[in-house]
Design a protein around this motif. Structure first.
Motif, PDB file in Angstrom:
ATOM      1  N   ALA A   1       0.921  -1.338   0.088  1.00 57.17           N
ATOM      2  CA  ALA A   1      -0.101  -0.288   0.070  1.00 57.17           C
ATOM      3  C   ALA A   1       0.665   0.987  -0.132  1.00 57.17           C
ATOM      4  O   ALA A   1       0.780   2.189  -0.964  1.00 57.17           O
TER       5      ALA A   1
ATOM      6  N   GLN B   1       2.030   2.036  -3.559  1.00 56.11           N
ATOM      7  CA  GLN B   1       0.791   2.425  -4.321  1.00 56.11           C
ATOM      8  C   GLN B   1       0.195   3.635  -4.023  1.00 56.11           C
ATOM      9  O   GLN B   1       0.206   4.309  -5.425  1.00 56.11           O
ATOM     10  N   GLU B   2       0.175   3.731  -2.245  1.00 57.01           N
ATOM     11  CA  GLU B   2       0.140   5.269  -2.085  1.00 57.01           C
ATOM     12  C   GLU B   2       0.772   6.650  -2.814  1.00 57.01           C
ATOM     13  O   GLU B   2       0.526   7.492  -2.355  1.00 57.01           O
TER      14      GLU B   2
ATOM     15  N   ILE C   1      -6.933   2.320   5.648  1.00 56.70           N
ATOM     16  CA  ILE C   1      -5.629   3.268   5.490  1.00 56.70           C
ATOM     17  C   ILE C   1      -4.176   2.376   5.971  1.00 56.70           C
ATOM     18  O   ILE C   1      -4.123   2.833   7.383  1.00 56.70           O
TER      19      ILE C   1
ATOM     20  N   ASN D   1      -1.218   2.130   4.096  1.00 55.66           N
ATOM     21  CA  ASN D   1      -0.188   2.543   4.328  1.00 55.66           C
ATOM     22  C   ASN D   1       0.566   3.322   5.235  1.00 55.66           C
ATOM     23  O   ASN D   1       1.079   4.074   5.694  1.00 55.66           O
TER      24      ASN D   1
ATOM     25  N   LYS E   1      -9.057  10.790   6.564  1.00 56.53           N
ATOM     26  CA  LYS E   1      -7.965  10.946   5.199  1.00 56.53           C
ATOM     27  C   LYS E   1      -8.398  12.295   4.618  1.00 56.53           C
ATOM     28  O   LYS E   1      -7.900  13.070   4.654  1.00 56.53           O
TER      29      LYS E   1
END
Length: 685
Positions: free
Chosen positions: A263, A266-267, A287, A289, A365
């Motif tokens: 993750a 990817q993030e 969430i 990462n 977020k």
């Protein structure tokens, strides 16, 4: 002479495939991967693919494939050991080479044993949590109150330790683990015996009456535990952790990094928090990462670990102003490593665990997006607020901020931050730049005073003209069987056809493809559980018994699984993707890479294609049947050929014919039963 396994592992973890390949070719990002024109053969359209998640490369034109070490071997035409030294130099890892002594061989065996007993302990603690009355009423209730569901508990391997003094120690003894090994793993403590009273040394559990948080390394192995007490006993610390061991060094690991690494890639950002439950709660909220420093200041090793997956760190603070200010001093090293660091403060009285529970994933977020400030801006605002109108404190603050800016290696970034800081402080930008230049010059002068190491001579980039006929590399023999062999020359070139080509004989060919499909399942899904406690590896190995495969490569992979499963572990896909034997590695990469992918338009039209994981039980069952059919058909063909060579003129030959017929009937029965299950027409013989 050899490079120790510990240093080799450090090199493998440090060597990012994108960085290593990027030193030699120009990579362009395409989706989650990178592409380029292959450096191993001439081509105009790029067919060379680099996968940063798997840490592998694959050329769909010439077939070159491997990991960072294999790439350096092939591009430079050097041996495995020389490639390790190359990468060690690139990542500033000091390599001390020496001949292995018998004690060092024993030490490596002990490391393997530690991993096995730690894995046993994790399963023991989790079983107590889910099945034992005390574990359910105390431990599971606690996790449920925190909002953790079963998939989350399983993903992080959470558990519970009984209040008994030696519950784990006794259970481990039943499984054949000696108490000395438990002590070395940090799982047990001991009390010296009394010789006069004829009392033996007593071992007892380190973790008692606590919920358990296993700590995994990057590859997913359990290396340590954190444990939290739930009672109100003030005489006991709230948290206790495993001590430093042969496999666990607190400064080199981050809690949750194994679950978060994909993750984070990817993030392209790592959220850094303080506690175990912060990581788990955010992960469950989607969430993923996120990792934790477990209450300690960031270390250089931890920063480099994050840098393997992203150049961006966002630290989520829930401490008071004094605590944040103290922590800021340690973040300059993040800038020195070339990473971009930002900070977020949560509302008063909130930590990531409580805040995400309160506002949900989207609200969390949104707050992070609105409250994120880069490190320099955050530090400037905090120090200026603290200094107020005091000119001496403001001067100290300016000097501290300028020092931080000079830690940034990129001159363009430095210029941007000097300008922003000047605006915030309402002072001349050139003054800050001049002061920064003084810092840089002083640092360069100090570096110049240190003795410089002589650089190694440039190596001619020559490639071997022909591959060797040796099937398995010396290093592979060393890794799998513990036999020390000195560094060898490269035993393959990247575009050589793999040594597992299918045979021409029709029956052998059918068997080849079924063996290939069988080991593919093991490599890609061996660790997957078909049902609770039953892994695919266990199911497949049980169903085929002790048969050997015709193909040498496939048989070797099969025996690796048998060996490791017998030791209580199942090799992961990553283990084979970075395997030291080039044939095993290339074959595994071929299994994990595909030139073609399903079009995104399929999803737009609601066309659902089930994955192998969703059909794994059915696939495994059919693969076993097809393998048995191919295996028995080959045996039947061989028996028919054998029978044609026997005349039957003597009693001895007549007995041979009867034995061949008995064996033929045995394999024919297996073939018929498998065909019936599959609904397949059995060909005649």
């Amino acid at each position: 002479m050899r490079i120790s396994n510990e240093i080799t592992e450090r090199i493998k973890q440090a060597a990012d495939i994108v960085e290593v390949v990027g030193d030699f070719v120009s990579l362009k990002k395409r989706g989650s991967n990178y592409t380029a024109c292959c450096p191993f053969h001439n081509e105009k359209s790029p067919s060379f693919n680099v996968n940063p998640v798997r840490q592998i490369y694959k050329c769909f034109g010439c077939g070159a494939a491997g990991d960072s070490i294999k790439f350096v071997m092939d591009i430079e035409g050097i041996s495995y050991g020389e490639a390790l030294r190359h990468l060690a130099q690139k990542y500033n890892i000091e390599v001390e080479e020496e001949q292995q002594t018998p004690e060092e061989v024993l030490r490596q065996n002990e490391r393997d044993s530690l991993y096995i007993v730690l894995n046993f302990a994790q399963k023991y603690y989790q079983n107590l949590l889910m099945e034992h009355e005390e574990g359910q009423s105390i431990g599971l209730s606690y996790f449920r109150n925190r909002g953790f569901n079963d998939p989350t508990i399983k993903s992080f391997g959470l558990g519970y330790s009984l209040t008994d003094w030696d519950g784990l120690t006794k259970e481990a003894a039943k499984k054949g683990y000696n108490p000395e090994l438990l002590e070395k793993a940090g799982l047990a403590l001991h009390k010296e015996g009394d010789a006069q009273a004829n009392r033996a040394t007593r071992y007892y559990d380190r973790f008692r009456g606590r919920v358990i948080f296993p700590i995994h390394n990057v590859s997913g192995k359990v290396i340590a535990f954190g444990a939290r007490i739930l009672s109100a006993d003030k005489s006991q610390p709230k948290y206790i952790n495993s001590p430093e061991t042969e496999v666990y060094h607190k400064s080199k690991i981050l809690y949750g990094i194994y679950q978060a690494k994909n993750a984070i890639r990817q993030e392209d950002v790592c959220y850094l928090v303080e506690g175990y439950t912060d990581v788990i709660s955010l992960h469950q909220a989607g969430i993923q990462n996120v990792a934790a420093s477990s209450g300690t200041s960031l270390t250089e090793e931890q920063i480099k670990l994050i840098a393997r997956f992203t150049n961006n760190i966002t630290i989520l603070y829930d401490g008071d102003a004094a605590g944040i200010k103290a922590a800021l001093r340690g973040l300059d090293m993040v800038l020195e490593e070339g990473l971009n660091v930002s900070l977020v403060t949560l509302p008063d009285g909130e930590d990531p665990d409580s805040y995400v529970y309160k506002v949900g994933a989207e609200g969390f977020k949104k707050h992070v997006q609105q409250a994120t400030k880069d490190f320099i801006t955050f530090k400037t605002e905090m120090l200026l607020k603290d200094a107020g109108d005091n000119p001496f404190k403001r001067a100290e603050a300016i000097n501290e901020i300028v020092t931080s800016i000079t830690k940034i290696s990129d001159p363009i970034k430095r210029q941007i931050f000097f300008k922003r800081t000047a605006d915030l402080m309402k002072m001349d930008e050139q003054t800050l730049i001049s002061e920064g230049n003084k810092h840089l010059r002083r640092r360069e002068d100090k570096a110049a005073e240190k003795p410089t190491q002589s650089k190694p001579k440039d190596r001619l980039r020559e490639r071997p003209q022909e591959p060797t006929d040796i099937h398995f590399s010396d290093n592979f023999i060393e890794e799998e069987f513990g036999i020390l062999v000195e560094d060898s020359v490269p035993n393959s070139v990247p575009n050589v056809a793999p040594k597992h080509e299918p045979p021409t004989d029709l029956f052998k060919q059918r068997l080849y493809f079924q063996e290939q499909a069988f080991v593919k399942l093991l490599i890609l899904h061996g660790q997957t559980e078909l049902e609770t406690g039953i892994s695919l590896c266990r199911y497949l190995l049980h169903e085929i018994g002790e048969i050997s495969f015709e193909n040498q490569l496939f048989d070797l992979v099969l025996n690796i699984f048998r060996q490791r499963f017998g030791l209580g572990e199942i090799p992961s896909t990553d283990y084979f993707l970075s395997h030291i034997d080039p044939d095993i590695q290339r074959f595994s990469i071929d299994l994990c890479t595909s030139k073609h992918h399903l079009s995104e338009n399929w999803e737009k039209h609601d066309i659902v294609v089930p994955t192998d994981e969703e059909l794994l039980h059915e696939i495994a069952f059919k693969k076993i049947l097809r393998l048995k059919m191919a295996y028995s058909a080959t045996k039947m063909k061989d028996l028919l050929n054998q029978m044609g060579k026997i005349t039957g003129n003597s009693d001895e030959e007549f007995a041979q014919i009867m034995e061949v017929q008995r064996q033929y009937k045995f394999y024919k029965n297996i073939n018929d039963l498998a065909a019936k299950e599959l609904g397949t027409v059995v060909p005649g013989y």
